[in-house]
Motif scaffolding. Structure first.
Motif, mmCIF file in Angstrom:
data_model
loop_
_atom_site.group_PDB
_atom_site.id
_atom_site.type_symbol
_atom_site.label_atom_id
_atom_site.label_comp_id
_atom_site.label_asym_id
_atom_site.label_seq_id
_atom_site.Cartn_x
_atom_site.Cartn_y
_atom_site.Cartn_z
ATOM 1 N N UNK A 136 12.248 10.221 -16.635
ATOM 2 C CA UNK A 136 13.483 9.195 -16.958
ATOM 3 C C UNK A 136 13.631 8.894 -15.414
ATOM 4 N N UNK A 137 12.168 7.335 -15.407
ATOM 5 C CA UNK A 137 13.021 6.415 -14.219
ATOM 6 C C UNK A 137 11.793 7.714 -13.178
ATOM 7 N N UNK A 138 13.011 7.899 -11.959
ATOM 8 C CA UNK A 138 12.123 8.382 -10.320
ATOM 9 C C UNK A 138 12.471 10.766 -11.537
ATOM 10 N N UNK A 139 13.273 10.748 -11.591
ATOM 11 C CA UNK A 139 13.587 11.784 -12.311
ATOM 12 C C UNK A 139 12.533 12.608 -13.131
ATOM 13 N N UNK A 140 11.950 13.499 -13.355
ATOM 14 C CA UNK A 140 10.159 14.936 -14.127
ATOM 15 C C UNK A 140 11.125 16.034 -14.437
ATOM 16 N N UNK A 141 11.928 15.552 -15.953
ATOM 17 C CA UNK A 141 12.122 17.522 -15.884
ATOM 18 C C UNK A 141 11.317 17.532 -17.102
ATOM 19 N N UNK A 142 11.025 19.779 -16.393
ATOM 20 C CA UNK A 142 10.982 20.347 -17.311
ATOM 21 C C UNK A 142 11.487 20.570 -18.407
ATOM 22 N N UNK A 143 10.762 20.640 -19.754
ATOM 23 C CA UNK A 143 11.407 21.132 -21.081
ATOM 24 C C UNK A 143 10.037 22.126 -21.459
ATOM 25 N N UNK A 144 9.349 22.577 -20.872
ATOM 26 C CA UNK A 144 8.632 23.783 -21.607
ATOM 27 C C UNK A 144 7.339 24.444 -20.994
ATOM 28 N N UNK A 145 6.955 25.480 -21.397
ATOM 29 C CA UNK A 145 5.567 25.277 -21.076
ATOM 30 C C UNK A 145 4.779 26.436 -22.007
ATOM 31 N N UNK A 146 3.666 26.131 -22.416
ATOM 32 C CA UNK A 146 3.181 26.723 -23.355
ATOM 33 C C UNK A 146 1.419 27.551 -23.236
ATOM 34 N N UNK A 147 0.841 27.781 -23.573
ATOM 35 C CA UNK A 147 -0.305 28.481 -23.537
ATOM 36 C C UNK A 147 -1.206 28.012 -23.906
ATOM 37 N N UNK A 148 -2.399 27.561 -24.813
ATOM 38 C CA UNK A 148 -3.840 26.957 -25.702
ATOM 39 C C UNK A 148 -4.219 28.800 -25.571
ATOM 40 N N UNK A 149 -4.227 28.587 -27.562
ATOM 41 C CA UNK A 149 -4.570 30.204 -28.050
ATOM 42 C C UNK A 149 -6.311 30.385 -28.425
ATOM 43 N N UNK A 150 -7.514 30.817 -29.039
ATOM 44 C CA UNK A 150 -8.156 30.871 -28.797
ATOM 45 C C UNK A 150 -9.006 29.213 -30.268
ATOM 46 N N UNK A 151 -8.014 28.647 -30.084
ATOM 47 C CA UNK A 151 -8.927 27.350 -30.918
ATOM 48 C C UNK A 151 -8.163 26.248 -29.858
ATOM 49 N N UNK A 152 -7.879 26.396 -29.380
ATOM 50 C CA UNK A 152 -7.858 25.797 -27.614
ATOM 51 C C UNK A 152 -6.324 24.834 -28.718
ATOM 52 N N UNK A 153 -5.213 25.053 -29.128
ATOM 53 C CA UNK A 153 -4.276 24.704 -29.588
ATOM 54 C C UNK A 153 -3.322 25.471 -29.240
ATOM 55 N N UNK A 154 -1.913 25.164 -28.934
ATOM 56 C CA UNK A 154 -0.136 25.181 -28.630
ATOM 57 C C UNK A 154 -0.175 25.925 -29.928
ATOM 58 N N UNK A 155 0.471 27.460 -30.082
ATOM 59 C CA UNK A 155 0.864 27.814 -31.507
ATOM 60 C C UNK A 155 2.217 27.462 -31.634
ATOM 61 N N UNK A 156 2.901 26.317 -31.157
ATOM 62 C CA UNK A 156 3.803 25.851 -32.230
ATOM 63 C C UNK A 156 3.282 24.558 -31.239
ATOM 64 N N UNK A 157 4.221 23.654 -31.751
ATOM 65 C CA UNK A 157 4.107 21.710 -31.665
ATOM 66 C C UNK A 157 5.107 22.185 -30.228
ATOM 67 N N UNK A 158 4.213 21.696 -29.093
ATOM 68 C CA UNK A 158 4.752 21.410 -27.801
ATOM 69 C C UNK A 158 5.841 20.638 -28.293
ATOM 70 N N UNK A 159 6.577 19.332 -28.338
ATOM 71 C CA UNK A 159 7.570 18.922 -28.972
ATOM 72 C C UNK A 159 7.877 18.255 -30.423
ATOM 73 N N UNK A 160 8.427 19.771 -31.006
ATOM 74 C CA UNK A 160 9.025 19.259 -32.821
ATOM 75 C C UNK A 160 9.620 18.576 -33.041
ATOM 76 N N UNK A 161 9.317 18.091 -34.404
ATOM 77 C CA UNK A 161 10.358 17.464 -34.706
ATOM 78 C C UNK A 161 11.736 17.668 -33.959
ATOM 79 N N UNK A 162 12.222 18.477 -34.358
ATOM 80 C CA UNK A 162 14.136 18.253 -33.982
ATOM 81 C C UNK A 162 14.561 17.620 -32.202
#
Length: 117
Positions: A29-55
């Motif tokens: 947001x402009x010059x502001x950078x806010x950390x929202x989440x840290x995830x790791x990829x699984x054995x398929x190279x994807x995250x186990x959950x959506x990085x940013x879910x619909x809600x």
């Protein structure tokens, strides 16, 4: 339609998914950078959950930070000093409530991305 964010990391040098890569999500947001989440990829190279879910989805500018150097170290890729690719930030905008898929294709000396589906 509701928006959400996903990724997929492929190790193109080895021809397989990049398992165990740390990924950080930031909201910009402009010059502001806010950390929202840290995830790791699984054995398929994807995250186990959506990085940013619909809600939690909001339009705006975001940054995915892929910790490629730590991944390459973990799989035993010989490192030069310093490693050519270490931390890969991808800054992108989401302008509508839609599925945004931001994959990373990685090798020790290159990467690419695109808006996937």
């Amino acid at each position: 339609m509701t928006g959400y964010l996903t990724t997929h990391v492929l190790d193109t040098a080895r021809g397989c998914p990049a398992e165990g890569m740390r990924i950080d999500l930031y909201k910009i947001d402009g010059e502001a950078r806010t950390h929202l989440k840290t995830l790791a990829t699984n054995d398929d190279g994807r995250t186990d959950e959506q990085i940013l879910p619909a809600d939690q989805f909001e339009t705006g500018t975001y940054e995915l930070v892929f910790h490629a150097g730590a991944y390459l170290d973990a799989i035993g890729t010989p490192a030069e000093d310093p490693r050519f690719l270490d931390v890969i930030p991808l800054r992108f905008g989401m302008s509508e409530a839609s599925h945004y898929h931001v994959p990373l294709l990685l090798s020790p000396f290159s990467y690419s991305t695109y808006r996937g589906s």
